[in-house]
Design an enzyme around this catalytic site. Structure first.
Site, PDB file in Angstrom:
ATOM      1  CB  SER A  33      -0.874  -0.029   1.261  1.00 41.36           C
ATOM      2  OG  SER A  33      -1.985   0.804   1.132  1.00 41.36           O
ATOM      3  N   PRO A  34       0.446   2.314  -0.677  1.00 41.00           N
ATOM      4  CG  PRO A  34      -0.906   3.964  -1.601  1.00 41.00           C
ATOM      5  CD  PRO A  34      -0.795   2.493  -1.425  1.00 41.00           C
ATOM      6  CB  CYS A  36       3.725   9.669   3.213  1.00 37.93           C
ATOM      7  SG  CYS A  36       2.468  10.346   2.135  1.00 37.93           S
ATOM      8  CB  ALA A  68       0.595  10.385  -1.202  1.00 37.22           C
ATOM      9  CD  GLN A 110      -1.906   7.226  -2.992  1.00 36.82           C
ATOM     10  OE1 GLN A 110      -1.082   7.625  -2.164  1.00 36.82           O
ATOM     11  NE2 GLN A 110      -3.052   6.679  -2.644  1.00 36.82           N
ATOM     12  CE1 TYR A 193      -3.655  14.372   2.886  1.00 31.10           C
ATOM     13  CE2 TYR A 193      -3.938  12.073   2.308  1.00 31.10           C
ATOM     14  CZ  TYR A 193      -3.423  13.043   3.139  1.00 31.10           C
ATOM     15  OH  TYR A 193      -2.683  12.685   4.231  1.00 31.10           O
ATOM     16  NE  ARG A 241      -5.470   3.489  -0.853  1.00 35.39           N
ATOM     17  CZ  ARG A 241      -4.638   2.963   0.054  1.00 35.39           C
ATOM     18  NH1 ARG A 241      -4.110   3.735   0.996  1.00 35.39           N
ATOM     19  NH2 ARG A 241      -4.315   1.686   0.028  1.00 35.39           N
ATOM     20  CG  LEU A 312      -5.981  -2.611  11.310  1.00 34.31           C
ATOM     21  CD1 LEU A 312      -7.071  -2.265  12.319  1.00 34.31           C
ATOM     22  CD2 LEU A 312      -4.659  -2.855  12.028  1.00 34.31           C
ATOM     23  NE  ARG A 335      -1.196   0.463  10.216  1.00 37.31           N
ATOM     24  CZ  ARG A 335      -2.321   0.681  10.894  1.00 37.31           C
ATOM     25  NH1 ARG A 335      -2.286   1.325  12.040  1.00 37.31           N
ATOM     26  NH2 ARG A 335      -3.483   0.260  10.422  1.00 37.31           N
TER      27      ARG A 335
HETATM   28  C1  LIG Z   1       3.635   5.369   7.260  1.00 41.17           C
HETATM   29  C2  LIG Z   1       2.342   5.408   6.498  1.00 41.17           C
HETATM   30  C3  LIG Z   1       2.224   6.252   5.403  1.00 41.17           C
HETATM   31  C4  LIG Z   1       1.033   6.247   4.636  1.00 41.17           C
HETATM   32  N1  LIG Z   1       0.963   7.003   3.495  1.00 41.17           N
HETATM   33  C5  LIG Z   1      -0.078   6.827   2.647  1.00 41.17           C
HETATM   34  C6  LIG Z   1      -0.038   7.367   1.348  1.00 41.17           C
HETATM   35  O1  LIG Z   1       0.952   7.937   0.906  1.00 41.17           O
HETATM   36  N2  LIG Z   1      -1.140   7.196   0.563  1.00 41.17           N
HETATM   37  C7  LIG Z   1      -2.237   6.492   0.995  1.00 41.17           C
HETATM   38  O2  LIG Z   1      -3.208   6.378   0.251  1.00 41.17           O
HETATM   39  N3  LIG Z   1      -2.259   5.940   2.213  1.00 41.17           N
HETATM   40  C8  LIG Z   1      -1.206   6.058   3.032  1.00 41.17           C
HETATM   41  N4  LIG Z   1      -1.200   5.409   4.223  1.00 41.17           N
HETATM   42  C9  LIG Z   1      -2.300   4.511   4.537  1.00 41.17           C
HETATM   43  C10 LIG Z   1      -1.945   3.076   4.121  1.00 41.17           C
HETATM   44  O3  LIG Z   1      -1.708   2.979   2.731  1.00 41.17           O
HETATM   45  C11 LIG Z   1      -3.046   2.088   4.534  1.00 41.17           C
HETATM   46  O4  LIG Z   1      -4.208   2.400   3.829  1.00 41.17           O
HETATM   47  C12 LIG Z   1      -3.317   2.120   6.033  1.00 41.17           C
HETATM   48  O5  LIG Z   1      -2.092   2.191   6.774  1.00 41.17           O
HETATM   49  C13 LIG Z   1      -4.094   0.901   6.482  1.00 41.17           C
HETATM   50  O6  LIG Z   1      -3.389  -0.260   6.156  1.00 41.17           O
HETATM   51  P1  LIG Z   1      -2.535  -1.107   7.261  1.00 41.17           P
HETATM   52  O7  LIG Z   1      -3.491  -1.442   8.369  1.00 41.17           O
HETATM   53  O8  LIG Z   1      -2.074  -2.317   6.489  1.00 41.17           O
HETATM   54  O9  LIG Z   1      -1.423  -0.252   7.734  1.00 41.17           O
HETATM   55  C14 LIG Z   1      -0.047   5.437   5.023  1.00 41.17           C
HETATM   56  C15 LIG Z   1       0.076   4.623   6.155  1.00 41.17           C
HETATM   57  C16 LIG Z   1       1.258   4.592   6.869  1.00 41.17           C
HETATM   58  C17 LIG Z   1       1.368   3.654   8.039  1.00 41.17           C
END
Ligand SMILES: Cc1cc2nc3c(=O)[nH]c(=O)nc-3n(C[C@H](O)[C@H](O)[C@H](O)COP(=O)(O)O)c2cc1C
Length: 368
Positions: A33-34, A36, A68, A110, A193, A241, A312, A335
């Site tokens: 997943s993207p 930052c 992003a 993204q 956003y 997204r 999650l 994560r």
């Molecule tokens: C460090 C970090 C940076 C993130 N940056 C972005 C991002 O650039 N673009 C985006 O759409 N979501 C971003 N997210 C959200 C994740 O892509 C994801 O949707 C969210 O963390 C839930 O997934 P997870 O439970 O597997 O962490 C970010 C999440 C984390 C933890």
């Protein structure tokens, strides 16, 4: 959609069945997943991006999506965001995309504009809005002069020329992403956003053709999708997204997401990446394992589009079940991929499949 039902792979694990999107085939249904990284100077990718994204390609993901990436400097969340507003930015990203490909994964990126959530400190520095120009603050843009948090300086409502400029910036960034070697583009219309700000009645108070009715609130995102689709290769997948709900009464919700997804599919969007929330700071989000998966399933079923599920998802059996039961076509991990960059290789073992190690490691790790 031509392939609504994922097919069983020969090993019985659909998580490891390839996924074809236009001319691109993901080796499995696991994506990074993207995320930052908030570590750029002037928006330029560097060795961190090569190692961070590259190691997850080594780790066996089918899709490795870069974070992003701001289409304009003022569209950055923070001064440390990645950007793609010049050829120099594309040149810095090209080796990253090339390495991901070399490792057998598909490089995605993204494209984003933070709108009213721009000009903030990185989260590791607290994430607060930077308001002092001497500290690097800039004017932030939005559909309407409604701030994200009470007490913040008001964003500037985009006028017609500003809306055109946003569309042009996304189109130019998409062209650069193609030139840099990315094989998949995702437009960020989630998490509060700019594009999400246009969709939600909580942030869009416009009274022109870009606000009010659902058709009007969808107008900018849909125009922008059509414009990007027109300049990228026909065989290149386009993903979007969205936040399926704002988790607030009177906000953006699942029903509107279904209608939006249908319109996006008509314009050639190949997969809708289903997240939720982050439009307003006061929403109560019932986060729990897989809590956004039902949105991905509902939109997949009701809009007839491919979807990805995120949020999650940490366990191989959980990811496998999402795909096998047809709730989503692709599973994205964020994560858990930070904790375990080789998650797909380990998941293969857990699911009884031979992991597809890179040649450099494969012969060695199989030796006891
Ligand atoms: C460090 C970090 C940076 C993130 N940056 C972005 C991002 O650039 N673009 C985006 O759409 N979501 C971003 N997210 C959200 C994740 O892509 C994801 O949707 C969210 O963390 C839930 O997934 P997870 O439970 O597997 O962490 C970010 C999440 C984390 C933890």
């Amino acid at each position: 959609m031509t392939d609504t039902a994922p097919t069983e792979s020969d090993t019985g694990s659909t998580l490891f069945a390839p996924l074809a999107l236009r001319g691109v085939t993901l080796r499995n249904r696991i994506g990074v997943s993207p995320m930052c990284q908030y570590c750029c100077t002037d928006g330029l990718a560097d060795d961190w991006h090569l190692v961070h994204l590259g190691s997850r390609a080594v780790g066996g993901a089918g899709l490795v999506m870069a974070e992003a990436t701001a289409v304009t400097p003022e569209g950055r969340i923070s001064p440390a965001d990645l950007g793609l507003w010049s050829e120099a930015h594309a040149a810095a990203l090209a080796p990253v995309a090339a390495f991901i490909r070399r490792m057998g994964a598909v490089p995605g990126i993204q494209l984003a504009h933070a709108g009213r959530k721009a000009s903030c400190l990185p989260p590791w520095a607290g994430g607060a809005r930077i308001v002092d120009r001497a500290a690097g603050a800039w004017d932030v843009l939005a559909p309407s002069a409604v701030p994200f948090s009470e007490g913040e300086p008001l964003p500037i409502a985009l006028d017609a020329a500003g809306i055109d400029a946003v569309k042009e910036a996304f189109v130019a960034a998409a062209r650069r992403a193609v030139a840099a070697g990315f094989a998949v583009i995702e437009l960020h219309a989630a998490h509060g956003y700019l594009l999400h700000q246009f969709l939600s009645p909580l942030s869009n108070r416009r009274v022109d053709a870009y606000g009010g009715s659902l058709d009007n609130r969808m107008r900018l995102p849909l125009e922008l999708i059509a414009a990007v689709r027109a300049v990228i290769p026909d065989d290149m997948p386009l993903l979007v997204r969205i936040s399926a709900t704002d988790w607030v009464d009177g906000g953006w919700d699942l029903d509107q997401s279904v209608l939006f997804a249908r319109e996006m599919a008509k314009l050639g969007v190949d997969l809708v990446d289903i997240s939720s929330g982050a439009l307003v700071p006061y929403a109560h989000i019932p986060a729990a394992p897989g809590f956004q998966v039902p949105f991905a399933a509902a939109i997949r079923k009701q809009a007839g589009v491919r979807t990805s599920a995120v949020g999650l998802i940490t366990e191989p059996a959980q990811a496998e079940a999402i795909v096998v039961t047809g709730q989503a076509d692709l599973v994205l991990l964020a994560r858990e991929m930070l904790r375990s960059p080789y998650w797909p290789l380990h998941a293969a073992t857990v699911l009884g499949r031979e992991p597809d190690w890179p040649q450099q490691y494969g012969y060695a790790v199989k030796r006891r």
